[in-house]
Design a protein around this motif. Structure first.
Motif, short mmCIF file in Angstrom:
data_model
loop_
_atom_site.label_atom_id
_atom_site.label_comp_id
_atom_site.label_asym_id
_atom_site.label_seq_id
_atom_site.Cartn_x
_atom_site.Cartn_y
_atom_site.Cartn_z
N GLN A 1 0.67 -1.06 0.05
CA GLN A 1 -0.06 -0.01 -0.01
C GLN A 1 0.75 1.28 -0.01
N GLU B 1 -5.06 -10.83 -0.14
CA GLU B 1 -4.52 -9.52 0.14
C GLU B 1 -4.09 -8.79 -1.40
N ILE C 1 -5.81 -9.08 -4.11
CA ILE C 1 -7.08 -8.70 -4.62
C ILE C 1 -7.59 -7.42 -3.94
N ALA C 2 -7.50 -7.34 -2.64
CA ALA C 2 -7.54 -5.93 -1.90
C ALA C 2 -7.03 -5.04 -2.22
N GLN D 1 -5.74 -4.66 -5.28
CA GLN D 1 -6.02 -4.51 -6.54
C GLN D 1 -7.23 -3.56 -6.53
N HIS D 2 -8.07 -3.63 -5.81
CA HIS D 2 -9.22 -2.86 -5.48
C HIS D 2 -9.04 -1.42 -5.25
N MET D 3 -8.04 -1.31 -4.33
CA MET D 3 -7.45 0.11 -3.83
C MET D 3 -6.83 0.74 -5.06
N GLU E 1 -7.50 0.20 -8.22
CA GLU E 1 -8.52 0.50 -9.34
C GLU E 1 -9.43 1.68 -8.50
N ASN E 2 -9.45 1.75 -7.72
CA ASN E 2 -10.42 2.79 -6.83
C ASN E 2 -9.63 4.37 -7.02
N GLN F 1 -4.63 1.27 -13.62
CA GLN F 1 -5.13 -0.03 -13.91
C GLN F 1 -4.01 -1.01 -13.21
#
Length: 388
Positions: free
Chosen positions: A20, A44, A46-47, A49-51, A53-54, A58
């Motif tokens: 992060q 972890e 995937i989480a 990745q979501h951060m 993308e948010n 990409q």
């Protein structure tokens, strides 16, 4: 690109994983895509990745050198971040600005001791570089299980990418570290928190207590997750308790509850600043701590009214005037002066202790009047924004 394996990537510093922190660095460097070297998807990852993308980036996972080469085109530019590297974005951005290719290096003596790779007899890698995308094609010629960061460093130097030494001021202290295990992450975290919360020139008693509490318990709270949210909830509980106590006439305890609320507000502000910094987030237009402070101020005013009896025949405005004037002056004075006066004027924990003491002797109203007059004199004596 953040190249790290799963164990190092998810070691935590300041409540955020190294992945992060590196994502925040990628945002600061205006990256458009993030490519993580990993064995494959995980909860972890995937989480993360979501951060990403948010945040508008990409996100890709590359399982090795050759899949990475397939994700990069010749027209791309790569910012390569070493495995386990923990750096402050503010120190990195000036070194890589202008989009000129560069391999960041440091003197070999300190670099090797800190765990960085040797480049030549005098220099070691600093764990960061910006390189042209076409160089990544050379990874196709290497074994699939090669050390990608080391290989790209060699490829970049052989292609003539210039080396740029990281200044001593930037890499000193805790702001440029290679973290290899849990023990190092914990040591860096403690040092990093101390640096974030170092006492300023105008720290009031209440802020000093809040900072001590955060330095003592902040690491555990951050690792538990939602640290600032937990403290914000604590503020709401303390404020509700103060309101109930004041309503039933227990004003001394009500002021002590507001002391706790004020300390929690300051602690939540500090922890939220750490959470935002770790994730590369900018502060909002109205920080949550400001809203909580306004709520605490409102309860201070209501508790003062509960502590000051309304005399028979006294008008409502006359009864409300001293508490209202004091709270408005406390909000106004910091806009005019800085330094110790402003710090004390915004220290609600100290105010609560003083009022609790006065309430114990039934002397709240005289104290309120004295404090209000003192603040008026301070505002008249000290010019606009002049430091003590």
């Amino acid at each position: 690109m953040a190249g790290q394996s799963l164990p190092r990537a998810f070691l935590r510093v300041g409540g955020a994983t190294l992945a992060q922190h590196q994502l925040g660095l990628a945002l600061a460097l205006d990256c458009q895509r993030v490519i993580c070297l990993a064995k494959g998807p995980s909860p972890e990852m995937i989480a993360l990745q979501h951060m990403a993308e948010n945040a508008g980036l990409q996100f890709h996972i590359a399982t090795g050198a050759r899949p990475l080469a397939g994700l990069v085109t010749a027209n791309d530019e790569l910012v390569v971040i070493g495995e386990g590297l923990f750096v402050e974005a503010a120190g990195v951005v000036p070194l890589l600005e202008g989009r000129a290719p560069a391999v960041l290096v440091q003197p070999v003596e300190g670099g090797l001791a800190a765990g960085f790779e040797r480049i030549d007899i005098n220099r070691a890698s600093a764990g960061l570089m910006r390189i042209p995308g076409h160089l990544v094609e050379n990874l196709q010629e290497l074994p699939g299980d090669c050390d990608v960061h080391s290989a790209l460093t060699r490829i970049a130097l052989q292609a003539g990418v210039p080396m740029r030494e990281v200044p001593v001021a930037v890499r000193s202290g805790v702001d440029w570290r290679l973290i290899r295990d849990e023990a190092e992450a914990h040591a860096v975290e403690l040092e990093w928190l101390r640096g974030r919360f170092a006492d300023g020139d105008s720290v009031s008693p209440g802020r000093a207590v809040a900072r001590y509490g955060v330095l003592t318990f902040g690491s555990s709270l951050l690792h538990a997750g939602n640290a600032s949210n937990m403290l914000s909830l604590g503020v709401l509980v303390a404020v509700a308790l103060a309101g109930g106590l004041a309503w039933f006439g227990f004003v001394t305890i009500a002021f002590l509850s507001l002391v706790a609320a004020a300390l929690l507000v300051e602690a939540s502000r500090l922890l939220r600043s750490v959470e935002r910094q770790a994730l590369g987030q900018l502060p909002p237009a109205i920080p949550r701590a400001d809203v909580l402070r306004w709520l605490v101020d409102t309860l201070f005013g209501l508790s003062l009214l509960a502590a000051i009896p309304r005399l028979g025949g006294e008008s409502l405005i006359s009864w409300m005037f001293p508490p209202a004037m004091l709270m408005m002056l406390l909000a106004l004075i910091p806009r005019f002066v800085t330094g110790k006066v402003a710090s004390l004027a915004t220290d609600r924990a100290t105010l609560g202790l003083v009022l609790a003491f006065a309430a114990g002797f039934g002397q709240v109203e005289p104290l309120v009047e004295v404090l209000a007059m003192t603040l008026v004199v301070v505002g008249m004596a000290l010019p606009l924004r002049r430091k003590d």
